[in-house]
Write a protein that holds these residues in place. Structure first.
Motif, PDB file in Angstrom:
ATOM      1  N   THR A  66     -49.862 -50.194 -10.602  1.00  8.62           N
ATOM      2  CA  THR A  66     -49.201 -48.891 -10.589  1.00  8.62           C
ATOM      3  C   THR A  66     -49.105 -48.386 -12.015  1.00  8.62           C
ATOM      4  O   THR A  66     -48.679 -49.088 -12.918  1.00  8.62           O
ATOM      5  CB  THR A  66     -47.799 -48.999  -9.980  1.00  8.62           C
ATOM      6  N   SER A  67     -49.539 -47.171 -12.222  1.00  9.34           N
ATOM      7  CA  SER A  67     -49.460 -46.581 -13.550  1.00  9.34           C
ATOM      8  C   SER A  67     -48.273 -45.628 -13.566  1.00  9.34           C
ATOM      9  O   SER A  67     -47.876 -45.087 -12.540  1.00  9.34           O
ATOM     10  CB  SER A  67     -50.753 -45.835 -13.875  1.00  9.34           C
ATOM     11  N   PRO A  68     -47.707 -45.390 -14.735  1.00 14.99           N
ATOM     12  CA  PRO A  68     -46.577 -44.465 -14.793  1.00 14.99           C
ATOM     13  C   PRO A  68     -47.043 -43.056 -14.423  1.00 14.99           C
ATOM     14  O   PRO A  68     -48.214 -42.708 -14.603  1.00 14.99           O
ATOM     15  CB  PRO A  68     -46.124 -44.534 -16.252  1.00 14.99           C
ATOM     16  N   PRO A  69     -46.155 -42.235 -13.906  1.00 17.63           N
ATOM     17  CA  PRO A  69     -46.563 -40.876 -13.535  1.00 17.63           C
ATOM     18  C   PRO A  69     -47.015 -40.099 -14.770  1.00 17.63           C
ATOM     19  O   PRO A  69     -46.553 -40.347 -15.883  1.00 17.63           O
ATOM     20  CB  PRO A  69     -45.293 -40.273 -12.936  1.00 17.63           C
ATOM     21  N   PRO A  70     -47.931 -39.178 -14.588  1.00 23.84           N
ATOM     22  CA  PRO A  70     -48.411 -38.432 -15.754  1.00 23.84           C
ATOM     23  C   PRO A  70     -47.286 -37.588 -16.352  1.00 23.84           C
ATOM     24  O   PRO A  70     -46.446 -37.042 -15.647  1.00 23.84           O
ATOM     25  CB  PRO A  70     -49.517 -37.548 -15.174  1.00 23.84           C
ATOM     26  N   THR A  71     -47.289 -37.504 -17.658  1.00 22.14           N
ATOM     27  CA  THR A  71     -46.259 -36.710 -18.328  1.00 22.14           C
ATOM     28  C   THR A  71     -46.749 -35.270 -18.434  1.00 22.14           C
ATOM     29  O   THR A  71     -47.915 -35.008 -18.739  1.00 22.14           O
ATOM     30  CB  THR A  71     -45.966 -37.261 -19.733  1.00 22.14           C
ATOM     31  N   LEU A  72     -45.864 -34.374 -18.171  1.00 21.24           N
ATOM     32  CA  LEU A  72     -46.203 -32.951 -18.252  1.00 21.24           C
ATOM     33  C   LEU A  72     -46.122 -32.485 -19.698  1.00 21.24           C
ATOM     34  O   LEU A  72     -45.323 -33.010 -20.479  1.00 21.24           O
ATOM     35  CB  LEU A  72     -45.247 -32.153 -17.370  1.00 21.24           C
TER      36      LEU A  72
END
Length: 97
Positions: A66-72
């Protein structure tokens, strides 16, 4: 003539059977050893630990990482939005006597 293997086995078994008499036989129940020895408990414990390690390995290797959610990107004000004004400072009045 030499005796063959079957004759030798029969002779050995009959000699062994003649050694046992009715005094050697007992009406008591045969002795019972420990039902669960230390080796058997160890084997079962290792089997359970091995199965748990295998399940854990399959779980960790089969699931995708699991990768961290993309940062906006940071929010930049649009042209139509007014730019925030700096806070107003009231002029200081210095009292001189």
């Amino acid at each position: 003539m030499k005796p063959n293997a079957e004759d030798r086995i029969r002779a050995a078994l009959s000699a062994r059977a003649e050694l046992v008499t009715h005094h050697d036989l007992s009406r008591n129940a045969p002795p019972q050893g420990r039902s669960w020895g230390v080796r058997r408990v160890r084997r079962v414990t290792y089997a359970v630990l091995g199965a748990a390690a295998a399940v854990t390995a399959v779980y960790l290797l089969a699931l995708p990482a699991t990768s961290p959610p993309p940062t906006l990107p940071a929010h930049t004000p649009r042209i139509t939005e007014p730019a925030p004004s700096p806070p107003e400072q009231s002029p200081r009045v210095i009292d001189t006597p």
